[in-house]
Design a protein around this motif. Structure first.
Motif, PDB file in Angstrom:
ATOM      1  N   LEU A   1       0.828  -1.204   0.000  1.00  0.00           N
ATOM      2  CA  LEU A   1       0.000   0.000   0.000  1.00  0.00           C
ATOM      3  C   LEU A   1       0.865   1.259   0.000  1.00  0.00           C
ATOM      4  O   LEU A   1       0.605   2.204  -0.763  1.00  0.00           O
ATOM      5  N   ILE A   2       1.904   1.281   0.842  1.00  0.00           N
ATOM      6  CA  ILE A   2       2.802   2.439   0.873  1.00  0.00           C
ATOM      7  C   ILE A   2       3.424   2.671  -0.493  1.00  0.00           C
ATOM      8  O   ILE A   2       3.505   3.804  -0.986  1.00  0.00           O
ATOM      9  N   SER A   3       3.850   1.607  -1.139  1.00  0.00           N
ATOM     10  CA  SER A   3       4.525   1.736  -2.428  1.00  0.00           C
ATOM     11  C   SER A   3       3.579   2.223  -3.515  1.00  0.00           C
ATOM     12  O   SER A   3       3.934   3.098  -4.309  1.00  0.00           O
ATOM     13  N   ILE A   4       2.373   1.678  -3.560  1.00  0.00           N
ATOM     14  CA  ILE A   4       1.422   2.081  -4.596  1.00  0.00           C
ATOM     15  C   ILE A   4       1.065   3.560  -4.453  1.00  0.00           C
ATOM     16  O   ILE A   4       1.082   4.328  -5.418  1.00  0.00           O
ATOM     17  N   VAL A   5       0.765   3.971  -3.233  1.00  0.00           N
ATOM     18  CA  VAL A   5       0.368   5.363  -3.011  1.00  0.00           C
ATOM     19  C   VAL A   5       1.537   6.305  -3.270  1.00  0.00           C
ATOM     20  O   VAL A   5       1.411   7.314  -3.979  1.00  0.00           O
ATOM     21  N   ALA A   6       2.702   5.992  -2.706  1.00  0.00           N
ATOM     22  CA  ALA A   6       3.855   6.889  -2.847  1.00  0.00           C
ATOM     23  C   ALA A   6       4.335   6.953  -4.288  1.00  0.00           C
ATOM     24  O   ALA A   6       4.654   8.044  -4.809  1.00  0.00           O
ATOM     25  N   ASN A   7       4.415   5.832  -4.966  1.00  0.00           N
ATOM     26  CA  ASN A   7       4.870   5.838  -6.364  1.00  0.00           C
ATOM     27  C   ASN A   7       3.911   6.609  -7.253  1.00  0.00           C
ATOM     28  O   ASN A   7       4.336   7.410  -8.105  1.00  0.00           O
ATOM     29  N   SER A   8       2.625   6.376  -7.087  1.00  0.00           N
ATOM     30  CA  SER A   8       1.639   7.076  -7.920  1.00  0.00           C
ATOM     31  C   SER A   8       1.690   8.585  -7.691  1.00  0.00           C
ATOM     32  O   SER A   8       1.677   9.375  -8.644  1.00  0.00           O
ATOM     33  N   TYR A   9       1.761   8.974  -6.428  1.00  0.00           N
ATOM     34  CA  TYR A   9       1.813  10.408  -6.120  1.00  0.00           C
ATOM     35  C   TYR A   9       3.063  11.044  -6.703  1.00  0.00           C
ATOM     36  O   TYR A   9       3.004  12.139  -7.304  1.00  0.00           O
ATOM     37  N   ALA A  10       4.217  10.377  -6.557  1.00  0.00           N
ATOM     38  CA  ALA A  10       5.473  10.947  -7.048  1.00  0.00           C
ATOM     39  C   ALA A  10       5.473  11.057  -8.569  1.00  0.00           C
ATOM     40  O   ALA A  10       5.907  12.077  -9.127  1.00  0.00           O
ATOM     41  N   VAL A  11       5.006  10.035  -9.257  1.00  0.00           N
ATOM     42  CA  VAL A  11       5.005  10.067 -10.728  1.00  0.00           C
ATOM     43  C   VAL A  11       4.064  11.153 -11.244  1.00  0.00           C
ATOM     44  O   VAL A  11       4.407  11.888 -12.176  1.00  0.00           O
ATOM     45  N   HIS A  12       2.877  11.258 -10.641  1.00  0.00           N
ATOM     46  CA  HIS A  12       1.941  12.306 -11.078  1.00  0.00           C
ATOM     47  C   HIS A  12       2.507  13.696 -10.803  1.00  0.00           C
ATOM     48  O   HIS A  12       2.348  14.616 -11.617  1.00  0.00           O
ATOM     49  N   TRP A  13       3.173  13.865  -9.695  1.00  0.00           N
ATOM     50  CA  TRP A  13       3.745  15.168  -9.376  1.00  0.00           C
ATOM     51  C   TRP A  13       4.852  15.536 -10.364  1.00  0.00           C
ATOM     52  O   TRP A  13       4.923  16.677 -10.838  1.00  0.00           O
ATOM     53  N   ILE A  14       5.708  14.580 -10.685  1.00  0.00           N
ATOM     54  CA  ILE A  14       6.783  14.847 -11.655  1.00  0.00           C
ATOM     55  C   ILE A  14       6.201  15.137 -13.025  1.00  0.00           C
ATOM     56  O   ILE A  14       6.665  16.039 -13.745  1.00  0.00           O
TER      57      ILE A  14
END
Length: 468
Positions: free
Chosen positions: A119-132
């Motif tokens: 869960l941590i990985s899915i949320v953090a990865n998605s947020y970081a990619v969308h932000w970039i």
């Protein structure tokens, strides 16, 4: 330090006979009860809090994955992703046969990897990619950066958190290199399981939308790459972190810098391996197979070889340490050979099951586990890494072994006689008892207050009835 044997009365008017030879002085465990643990370290609190957090993470994760893949894709992904899980868990259990971990530890690590870390990985990865992507207006570049830089850091850190929790809150559950390997591998297996459900389910949903089937389907290609060719990828990355924690657990407490650096270096190496693996896909199929064949497979082979050698070294420790307790009268002569060989252990368990059924087999299994824990504890004590409660823990293990000795000894002797080299056993003779001229090994019990051999001291000769 042996003392001169005292004379003891026989109680029937006969001349007093010699007392058994004294063993080295060894201070008894302090009678005071251990200090009460703080409320956040109490067993009920930690188990309840951990179970509640993992259940919440699993519920949220289930909703996210199902929304991403759809119900048909989720079911197909679940059916395909579960295939490598039993072999991987069985491999880690087999690797840790010398000192198996309790099932509760295995369940926690798998649940953490498949619920919290995923869960941590899915949320953090998605947020970081969308932000970039929003900042750079380059979605393709954001995906590449997310796969090669962000995902390795986030995912390996999330998985390493399980090892850290075991290291801090269940310190006795991580005292060896193989403990770190098993904790890390089981955690990563749970994480890879959920990630495979997501990737396979998404691929199936894409194929259903586009109408691709057969050899051209994205589902088949994803299955071949993630389940057939590289089911060991995530466990391999995280095992490197686990080796760092295992090394830190073996170091004495006074070496604080090394104990802090070992897990950090292991985590950085795991992130580097993960980044290289994810980055290979950016170079096309040729780059993927080049990294797979020239790097991933050799690294997997080296790590596997090293862990197997570590297990053999642990068996050697048993064969070298347990004779101290044989000389002191706590164990019988054949037991170091019966406990220091996996084949002898298996033969002893089979003998117990054949002659006493499942209850006796469980008793022999518990005896093997306690004797292994005793030898490894004493080995750590010789290096100053056993902790301040070393004496009390050693005494508890010895008392547990002594209570089971008569039930398990025939099975252990059976395993030793079939596996130990004849050069180290007593001369062959007719009959079972003739092998041991002083009677059944270890029948003469140390008294409840009998001393235990101190690490690094020369042992005195046990009494004749205690001799093997």
């Amino acid at each position: 330090m042996a003392t001169t044997p005292a004379r003891r009365p026989t109680g029937d008017g006969a001349p007093p006979g010699p007392a058994p030879a004294a063993l080295p002085d060894f201070p008894a465990a302090p009678p005071a009860a251990p200090p009460r643990a703080r409320w956040w370290r109490r067993r009920r609190v930690t188990i309840g809090a951990g179970a509640g957090v993992l259940a919440l993470c699993g519920t949220v994760l289930l909703a996210l994955v199902r929304e991403e893949t759809g119900t048909p894709g989720f079911l197909v992904g679940l059916a395909l992703a579960v295939l490598p899980v039993p072999p991987l868990l069985a491999a880690f259990h087999w690797l840790n046969r010398v000192a198996p971990r309790p099932w509760r530890d295995t369940a926690f690590c798998f649940a953490w990897g498949s619920c919290a870390a995923a869960l941590i990985s899915i949320v953090a990865n998605s947020y970081a990619v969308h932000w970039i992507a929003d900042e750079t207006a380059d979605p393709d570049g954001a995906d590449t950066l997310g796969a090669t830089v962000i995902a390795p850091v986030v995912e390996e850190s999330a998985k390493a958190a399980a090892i850290l929790l075991v290291f801090v809150f269940h310190r006795r559950g991580l005292t060896r290199l193989l403990d770190g390997v098993v904790v890390a591998g089981v955690t990563a297996t749970g994480f890879a399981f959920v990630e495979n459900v997501l990737y396979l389910g998404t691929a199936f949903d894409t194929d259903r939308t586009s109408g691709d089937t057969g050899l051209a389907s994205l589902t088949l290609m994803t299955f071949l790459v993630r389940v057939v060719l590289s089911p060991f990828a995530h466990p391999l990355f995280t095992v490197v972190t686990g080796l760092g924690f295992g090394l830190a657990a073996q170091l004495p407490p006074r070496q604080r810098v090394r104990r802090a650096l070992a897990p950090a270096v292991g985590l950085l190496l795991a992130m580097g391996l993960h980044a290289l693996w994810n980055g290979s896909t950016t170079f096309g199929d040729a780059g993927f197979f080049l990294v797979y064949g020239l790097f991933m497979v050799p690294v997997f082979g080296v790590v596997t070889w090293w862990t197997l050698r570590t297990r053999q070294r642990e068996l050697k420790v048993l064969r070298e340490v347990l004779p101290d307790y044989v000389a002191a009268g706590w164990l019988a002569f054949p037991e170091p050979f019966a406990l220091g060989s996996l084949r002898a252990r298996t033969l002893a368990l089979d003998h117990a099951r054949h002659h006493g059924g499942a209850p006796l087999r469980r008793t022999v299994r518990a005896y093997q586990d306690d004797a292994t824990a005793l030898a490894l504890l004493r080995h750590r004590g010789a290096r100053g890494a056993a902790g301040p409660d070393f004496l009390a823990r050693e005494r508890r293990l010895l008392d547990a072994l002594w209570e089971r000795r008569h039930a398990v000894r025939p099975s252990l002797v059976h395993g030793a006689l079939l596996t130990a080299p004849w050069s180290v056993l007593p001369p062959p003779a007719y009959g079972y008892g003739a092998r041991f001229p002083h009677g059944h090994p270890g029948d003469g019990p140390p008294s409840p207050g009998a001393p235990v051999p101190a690490p690094g001291t020369a042992l005195g000769r046990p009494a004749e009835g205690q001799q093997g």
